[in-house]
Structures are given as C-alpha cells and as structure tokens.
Design a protein around this motif. Structure first.
Motif, PDB file in Angstrom:
ATOM      1  N   CYS B 420       0.839  -1.194   0.000  1.00 49.63           N
ATOM      2  CA  CYS B 420       0.000   0.000   0.000  1.00 49.63           C
ATOM      3  C   CYS B 420       0.875   1.245   0.000  1.00 49.63           C
ATOM      4  N   CYS B 421       0.561   2.211  -0.852  1.00 50.96           N
ATOM      5  CA  CYS B 421       1.319   3.459  -0.885  1.00 50.96           C
ATOM      6  C   CYS B 421       0.787   4.389   0.203  1.00 50.96           C
ATOM      7  N   PRO B 422       1.474   5.492   0.507  1.00 52.27           N
ATOM      8  CA  PRO B 422       0.984   6.394   1.558  1.00 52.27           C
ATOM      9  C   PRO B 422      -0.367   7.030   1.214  1.00 52.27           C
ATOM     10  N   GLY B 423      -0.663   7.219  -0.075  1.00 50.54           N
ATOM     11  CA  GLY B 423      -1.982   7.689  -0.501  1.00 50.54           C
ATOM     12  C   GLY B 423      -2.391   9.037   0.072  1.00 50.54           C
ATOM     13  N   GLY B 424      -3.692   9.286   0.024  1.00 57.52           N
ATOM     14  CA  GLY B 424      -4.228  10.598   0.365  1.00 57.52           C
ATOM     15  C   GLY B 424      -3.967  11.085   1.778  1.00 57.52           C
ATOM     16  N   TYR B 426      -1.064  11.223   3.108  1.00 56.60           N
ATOM     17  CA  TYR B 426       0.219  11.926   3.113  1.00 56.60           C
ATOM     18  C   TYR B 426       0.593  12.559   1.786  1.00 56.60           C
ATOM     19  N   CYS B 427       0.179  11.918   0.690  1.00 57.96           N
ATOM     20  CA  CYS B 427       0.770  12.269  -0.590  1.00 57.96           C
ATOM     21  C   CYS B 427      -0.068  13.303  -1.312  1.00 57.96           C
ATOM     22  N   SER B 428       0.584  14.367  -1.796  1.00 56.02           N
ATOM     23  CA  SER B 428      -0.170  15.451  -2.427  1.00 56.02           C
ATOM     24  C   SER B 428      -0.654  15.091  -3.830  1.00 56.02           C
ATOM     25  N   LEU B 429      -0.183  14.003  -4.384  1.00 62.34           N
ATOM     26  CA  LEU B 429      -0.615  13.623  -5.734  1.00 62.34           C
ATOM     27  C   LEU B 429      -1.840  12.718  -5.714  1.00 62.34           C
ATOM     28  N   ALA B 430      -2.219  12.240  -4.541  1.00 63.41           N
ATOM     29  CA  ALA B 430      -3.233  11.191  -4.445  1.00 63.41           C
ATOM     30  C   ALA B 430      -4.602  11.631  -4.949  1.00 63.41           C
ATOM     31  N   ASN B 431      -5.330  10.680  -5.548  1.00 65.59           N
ATOM     32  CA  ASN B 431      -6.740  10.875  -5.859  1.00 65.59           C
ATOM     33  C   ASN B 431      -7.604  10.413  -4.699  1.00 65.59           C
ATOM     34  N   ILE B 461      -2.407  -1.684  -3.339  1.00 65.63           N
ATOM     35  CA  ILE B 461      -3.249  -0.481  -3.397  1.00 65.63           C
ATOM     36  C   ILE B 461      -2.417   0.761  -3.700  1.00 65.63           C
ATOM     37  N   SER B 462      -2.809   1.522  -4.720  1.00 59.41           N
ATOM     38  CA  SER B 462      -2.180   2.814  -5.024  1.00 59.41           C
ATOM     39  C   SER B 462      -3.225   3.913  -4.933  1.00 59.41           C
ATOM     40  N   GLY B 463      -2.812   5.065  -4.452  1.00 53.51           N
ATOM     41  CA  GLY B 463      -3.725   6.193  -4.313  1.00 53.51           C
ATOM     42  C   GLY B 463      -3.896   7.004  -5.589  1.00 53.51           C
ATOM     43  N   CYS B 464      -3.090   6.718  -6.614  1.00 56.97           N
ATOM     44  CA  CYS B 464      -3.262   7.368  -7.916  1.00 56.97           C
ATOM     45  C   CYS B 464      -2.467   6.575  -8.932  1.00 56.97           C
ATOM     46  N   MET B 465      -2.550   6.997 -10.216  1.00 56.67           N
ATOM     47  CA  MET B 465      -1.934   6.130 -11.217  1.00 56.67           C
ATOM     48  C   MET B 465      -0.422   6.161 -11.272  1.00 56.67           C
ATOM     49  N   ASN B 466       0.203   6.905 -10.382  1.00 54.64           N
ATOM     50  CA  ASN B 466       1.658   6.773 -10.307  1.00 54.64           C
ATOM     51  C   ASN B 466       2.061   5.400  -9.803  1.00 54.64           C
ATOM     52  N   ALA B 467       1.118   4.694  -9.215  1.00 57.38           N
ATOM     53  CA  ALA B 467       1.277   3.261  -8.958  1.00 57.38           C
ATOM     54  C   ALA B 467       2.383   2.903  -7.975  1.00 57.38           C
ATOM     55  N   CYS B 468       2.634   3.764  -6.988  1.00 55.24           N
ATOM     56  CA  CYS B 468       3.645   3.435  -5.983  1.00 55.24           C
ATOM     57  C   CYS B 468       3.253   2.177  -5.217  1.00 55.24           C
ATOM     58  N   GLY B 469       1.975   1.860  -5.162  1.00 57.57           N
ATOM     59  CA  GLY B 469       1.530   0.638  -4.487  1.00 57.57           C
ATOM     60  C   GLY B 469       1.465  -0.555  -5.433  1.00 57.57           C
TER      61      GLY B 469
HETATM   62  S1  SF4 Z   1       0.571   6.084  -5.943  1.00 55.68           S
HETATM   63 FE1  SF4 Z   1      -0.022   8.220  -6.066  1.00 55.68          FE
HETATM   64  S2  SF4 Z   1      -0.983   8.574  -4.078  1.00 55.68           S
HETATM   65 FE2  SF4 Z   1       0.228   6.763  -3.841  1.00 55.68          FE
HETATM   66  S3  SF4 Z   1       2.196   7.504  -3.072  1.00 55.68           S
HETATM   67 FE3  SF4 Z   1       2.357   7.286  -5.307  1.00 55.68          FE
HETATM   68  S4  SF4 Z   1       1.922   9.315  -6.045  1.00 55.68           S
HETATM   69 FE4  SF4 Z   1       1.156   9.256  -3.942  1.00 55.68          FE
END
Ligand code: SF4
Lengths: 171, 558
Positions: B420-424, B426-431, B461-469
C-alpha cells in the motif's frame, strides 16, 4: 550583462588547445585554481551563429540546441555553444560528451541559455569549458560550487578513468 | 555487506556539506522554489501534503543493525517516532523539518547512509531480491552488482538529469522476487553454463528494458542475452545515453523509457543501444576482475556455526505450538545453509498502516539481527523486515519476542499482507486514500477464519496512477480515482510481479470506498466457489478470466 566564465582561457586552435593534449582536464581545481578561473571571467558574450547559418568561414562559434545531432562540419569551429532550454535538461550533457569523446572536439564548449550554478559541476565533467552565467545568477556562487566534490566514482570527460582503476579501494 | 572505505565516506561527507549549502542558499532566497525543488529531490526531500517527506536510501534493501538503530534515532529525534518502509526497499520519514534535513543527512553519513537520488528524474536506488545471498534457490548473490551500479550511478555527470525517474532491479535467482519485468531496466544475473559463480568463469546478464507500472503499465523487453559481467556498466551507459538523448521531455506522462522503447520498437531500441555500445565496449569503465572480486568479498557469507539438532528442536517446537507452526509455514523461507532460516517479520498487523514501523520496533529488530544472526537486516519491496540468518532452533524464541512487538503476524503473502502506498493521508498527488482501505480489508479478513485457507493473494493499493503501491501487479489491484471530487476505486484482477509477470485487468466500473469490502468479498467468494482442489487464486483467475467475477460483483447493481 551575462558573464562568461571560462576554465581554459583562449581557444585559438582546436589542434593546440589545452584539451588537445589528450587528457581532457582543465586547470581546475589547481592549487591556485580560483584565481585561474577568475582570470577567465569576461563580461563579453561570445559571438555565436545558429547551426543553420554557420559556415566555417564566419569565424564565429556555432550554437547548437540540446537535440541537435553532431555534424562533422562543426568540429572546425573554435567554439561550440550548447543552449539549455531549462537548466535541468540533461540532453546537453550527452551532446557535450559525444563531442569530446566520440568526435574528439578540442575547442571550447560553452553552456548558454538557462545555466544554473548548481549544474556547473556536471557540465564541467561532461566537457564544457565555459559557462555563460546569466545576469541574475551570482558569479561568486558559481565559482564556489564549481567543484563540490574532490573525486567521483565514474569516469568522465575530464577524468577518463573510473575510481576503481585509479586508486586502491578498500575491501 | 558493503562497508565504506575512505573514498565512499569522503564522498558522502562532501554530499552533506554540498546539500547543507544548497539549503542555506534556498533559505537565504538565492534559489527559487523551482530551482531548490530540483536540488532537494536529488536528495530525497519531497514537500508533501502536510510536511516535507525525506526518503532515505537503503541500497538494495540491505542494512546493518547499527544503521537500523540510527534510523530509529532519526524517527525519535527528528520525526514523530516512526518511519514508513517503501515498496522500493527504502524508508521514508513523514515529518522532518526542512531546516533540519542537513543534520539528518549528517547523522546518516555517520553510519554510511544517505538519501542520494531517492527521488527526482535520475537513477534511483537499485533494488534486488530481499533474500539475496541467503535464498536456497539462488544462483548468484546480486548485491555485488547492485553496489557496482550504485557507485556508478551516484552523481553520474551525464545521467543525473534524465527525462524521468529511472529504476533498475537485479536478481540472481530463478524465482524473481525483485520484479525485474516491471522496471526501467531489469537484470537477471546467472553463472556461465556449467560454471559456479565467483569460482570460475564470468557471470552473465540478461537485460530487459522498458518495463514499468504507472499510467501505462508494460512488461520489459529483453534486449540483450548473456552479456558478460565485465560489460555491465558500459552497456548501462549505452542504454542511458540513448534514453537521455531521445526520451520525451515534453510530457511527463510520456517520459519514461517504456514510451521510448515502444516508439522505437524493442528491436529498434536495441539496435540504437548496440550501435552506441560498439563505441563504449572495452572502454575504461569496463569492470576489472579485481573490482568484481573486491565487491564480491564485501558480500562473502558469514561463517555459519553448525547447529547440531536444530532441525529436531524446530520440529518439536512446531508440534507443540500450532500458532508458531503456522507462522513458520508462512513467514519462514528456506536458507542456503542447513540449520538456518530466513525470517520475514510482517509489518502488516491489522490496524497499522502497511509498512509503518516505530522506533521501538526498529531497535528491537536491530537487536534480534545481532542476537539471532550476524547483524544484518533486509527490507522487502512488500514493505516487511527480513532477518536473513536465523538459526532454526532459535525461531521459536524470536517469534515470541516479535509477537510481543507486533512483528510476529503470520501473514506473509496472504491477503492481509497488503502492499500500500501512503496515498491521500500523506501524498499530495493522491486521488484517494489508500491506508484506510488497506486497514478495512485487513479488518474484514481478520474476522474470517478462512484467511489461511485462501492461500497466497497479493492485494496492492495505489492512491493514484503513479502506482507506488504496484496495483497493476497485484493479484487484486486497487487504484484510487477521483470521480467528481469523490474517492472511488478501480479494481483489477490477475496481475502478478514474478517470473510469469502479468498486468491486472480492470473488472468494471470503479466503486466507492463503502463498496470496496463487498467487492473484495465477491471476488473471494467467486474464487472459493470455482477453485479446483488447492488451486491458487492467481491460477484460478487466469483460468476463469474476468467473467465470473464480473457477474458476481455487478449482478446486484443490475
Ligand atoms: S501512488 Fe499516487 S498517491 Fe500513492 S504515493 Fe504514489 S503518487 Fe502518492
């Protein structure tokens, strides 16, 4: 007025310039490197002609964009400028490396356009020998950040041997 | 593991001084936000939604007890007492002060650590198999090559200002635990046929390029087979030069190397690289046998004292204690050395954001690594701790201590071992948020007594399509999307990051946060209804295709 910071002074002839000696090491950082570099600072911008209009007879330097390919004709110029559209655009670095290592260009390579002081140490190691420092950037900072490291791991234009071939590394 | 010599130490000390000066110039107003952004990113400092975030490099996921204690100190002293293990084997601190970052870097440098190139458009921390050097199935310990790549890529004069971030992974085992198919460059190292690595003959590499997740997930293309080890750096140089010159810079979503490889076609890209390499082959950057041997020596296995009767003790412990037995089955992996085992300490107990660890846990893990092993710890890309050298007869002791500190959950590779990525949060890019979704799923599954019966299921799980998760390669992938300002989640099935890597396929329209649990339950129910004997979840999805899952999930809505 932008200031031209030059590591090698004059570049009259590619054949006899300091880089022609084979070891592409500019005088920095020599013991008195700071003063040597300062001697190379001039207020005059170099005379340049865009690649499309440049001829060997014009007697001026040629200005390339970062996505130009190397044309063998340009190697006769005593100075090649590479124009940075943004300071963090790394294409100009590869272009300079190719000019030095693939084409053996030994004249002055000058960085123009968005030249930022924190890029100078990269530029220098890729074979740039002059930097046209924009008006709003401080020349003192540029000089102080020219060589933030005493040595690097990899080979570069100014140090063709990687550290592992030059120095005994600890096991 | 690798230990710095005076050359390495001098370099990172100078790096700290350099960064301190850059921070000073920024605070003095000599650097604009945009200029400083580029500089701080090359030192792992992001400005996040709530505060700066500092990402510290853990090269190829290996660190010593001493280094881990320093991370605990940093968590306590400069942060709020915890850190977050990332999916690229690094650690992130979410609450440092920008002004204090140079001091943090100075503390890190004392224990041979840094934050160089952990963010920004440059060559990032190289990753590998978290079991490298100890896995029973391994052919080559990839870490000496990882360290050679680390040194070569550190402040590279030509390749520190790329079109986009660049990730390299190396593995030396036939089972790919390093996800080399979804990296910008993925390297599989193996010994020359009929020879043993490190004794005779030169290791060989197969090189893949252009894999990656993000908006356009792609499996990497094989462009070189059997490259002799000495050519590693010159071949990488050729790839990087082609990418640096021709990769797109006009659109950040099209700037990764995978887009260039696709535009040129893998054959066309390979031809370009080979042409470039023809000028570089055998140049001064070619590795010498002495340099490869020096690097190997750093990773020489420890002298394992024989453990007489260890197997018998372990067998008796397992028989006596069924919960311990279950943990051994899931979280303990086979070691090269008889009498020893590899332990995965799960950082995914229910109720804690996946990968978050506090300073007490870090101190404890550092202590166990010394008490039960040789003072070495690993971080896995699944965001867990790994202890690589535990004597089999000490496992029961270790497990009891780990359980007491929330690190003894028996769920490695199970559905609750969520990436799981940090998501919304913590992350300013999150959806959308990702941590609460992970938590809700864990909570839900924890209450089911068939969690273990489900077997291996990767939920990513990723919080946006940058797909860190890494949601594309989750058996179940969950991606946060924004629907008119509301948090929605797109669910995909069938992704996998190992050897037979595949990308998940989207099952249908995205669902709201409240509906996620019901959808997961539908997916698991469909699996249980259709599986043949002990068929795995992934296998079952591959055999059935999406249809039966779709039907079940969307039937109610229709
Ligand atoms: S996937 Fe998106 S929301 Fe999650 S950490 Fe990466 S940039 Fe942030």
């Amino acid at each position: 007025m932008p200031k031209l910071l030059s590591l090698n002074g004059e570049f009259e002839s590619p054949a006899t310039g300091p880089l022609a000696a084979g070891r592409h090491r500019p005088p920095w950082p020599a013991e008195n490197g700071d003063s040597m570099v300062r001697q190379g600072v001039t207020a005059a911008a170099p005379e340049l002609v865009d690649a499309g209009n440049w001829t060997p007879e014009c007697g001026k330097g040629v200005r390339l964009t970062v996505d130009d390919e190397v044309d063998e004709r340009f190697l006769a110029a005593n100075r090649i400028a590479i124009e940075f559209p943004a300071f963090n655009d790394g294409r100009g670095l590869s272009l300079a490396v190719l000019l030095r290592t693939r084409h053996g260009y030994a004249g002055d390579i000058v960085a123009t356009g968005d030249v930022h002081e924190d890029m100078l140490h990269y530029l220098r190691r890729c074979g740039f020998t002059s930097f046209l420092v924009p008006d709003e950037r401080s020349l003192d900072t540029a000089l102080s950040t020219l060589a933030p490291y005493s040595d690097y791991y990899q080979a570069s234009v100014i140090e063709p041997q990687p550290a592992f071939r030059r120095i005994g590394r600890g096991a | 593991m690798y230990r710095y010599d005076s050359f390495d130490q001098k370099f990172i000390d100078e790096r700290v001084a350099h960064y301190r000066d850059q921070t000073r110039r920024y605070l003095a107003g000599e650097l604009s936000e945009e200029q400083f952004l580029q500089l701080r990113l090359r030192n792992g400092l992001y400005i996040q939604r709530l505060a700066p975030m500092l990402r510290v490099a853990i090269p190829y996921g290996t660190l010593s007890s001493r280094q881990l204690r320093m991370l605990a100190h940093i968590a306590r002293h400069y942060d709020r007492g915890y850190g977050h293990l990332s999916t690229r084997q690094n650690i992130q601190f979410n609450w440092p002060e920008l002004e204090e970052v140079p001091d943090i870097l100075a503390d890190l440098a004392k224990v041979q650590m840094h934050a160089i190139q952990t963010s920004g458009n440059c060559i990032r921390n190289v990753t590998t198999d978290e079991f490298a050097g100890v896995a029973a199935d391994e052919e080559i310990d990839a870490r000496p090559y990882c360290e050679l790549i680390r040194q070569w890529s550190t402040s590279h004069p030509e390749f520190d200002w790329l079109p986009r971030k660049f990730k390299i992974a190396v593995t030396g085992a036939p089972v790919d635990r390093a996800a080399i198919n979804v990296h910008d460059i993925g390297i599989r190292a193996y010994p020359a046929p009929g020879r043993r690595s490190g004794t005779d003959g030169e290791d060989l590499f197969d090189i893949k390029v252009g894999g990656g997740l993000g908006r356009t997930p792609v499996i990497g293309a094989l462009i070189r087979e059997g490259l002799p080890a000495r050519h590693l750096l010159t071949y990488l140089e050729a790839i990087m030069r082609v990418y640096n010159r021709y990769g797109r810079r006009d659109n950040k979503y099209k700037a990764r190397i995978k887009i260039l490889v696709r535009a040129m076609t893998p054959e066309g890209f390979k031809a370009r690289v080979d042409e470039e390499w023809s000028h570089l082959e055998n140049s001064a950057s070619t590795l010498t046998p002495a340099e490869i041997a020096r690097m190997r020596a750093h990773f020489r296995p420890p002298d394992y004292p024989p453990r007489e009767g260890a197997a018998e003790t372990l067998a008796a412990d397992r028989l006596r204690d069924p919960s311990f037995d279950q943990w051994v089955r899931l979280n303990v992996s086979a070691h090269k050395q008889p009498g020893y085992a590899i332990v995965t300490l799960s950082c995914k107990p229910t109720g804690v954001p996946p990968g978050d660890v506090d300073d007490r846990q870090m101190e404890a893990v550092a202590g166990w690594a010394e008490a039960y092993g040789f003072g070495e710890v690993r971080i896995s890309h699944q965001q867990n701790f790994v202890l690589p050298d535990v004597a089999a007869d000490a496992l029961h002791d270790l497990w009891r201590s780990a359980r007491a500190l929330g690190l003894g959950t028996a769920n490695r590779n199970l559905a609750t071992d969520i990436i799981c990525c940090p998501g919304g949060d913590y992350c300013s890019l999150a959806n959308a948020k990702s941590i609460p979704v992970a938590e809700a799923i864990q909570q839900h599954l924890e209450d089911q007594d068939y969690l273990h019966d489900l077997g291996e299921i990767d939920i990513n799980i990723s919080g946006c399509m940058n797909a860190c998760g890494h949601h594309h390669v989750g058996h179940i992938g969950i991606l946060g999307v924004d629907k008119k300002g509301r948090e929605y989640y797109q669910i995909s099935l069938g992704g996998h990051s190992g050897d037979d890597a595949s990308l998940g396929k989207i099952v249908g329209p995205s669902v709201s946060r409240d509906e996620v649990i019901a959808v997961i339950q539908d997916i698991l129910d469909t699996y249980l209804a259709h599986r043949i004997e002990d068929e795995s979840f992934l296998h079952c999805v591959r055999r059935l295709g999406l249809e039966p899952f779709k039907e079940r999930i969307y039937a109610k809505a229709a």
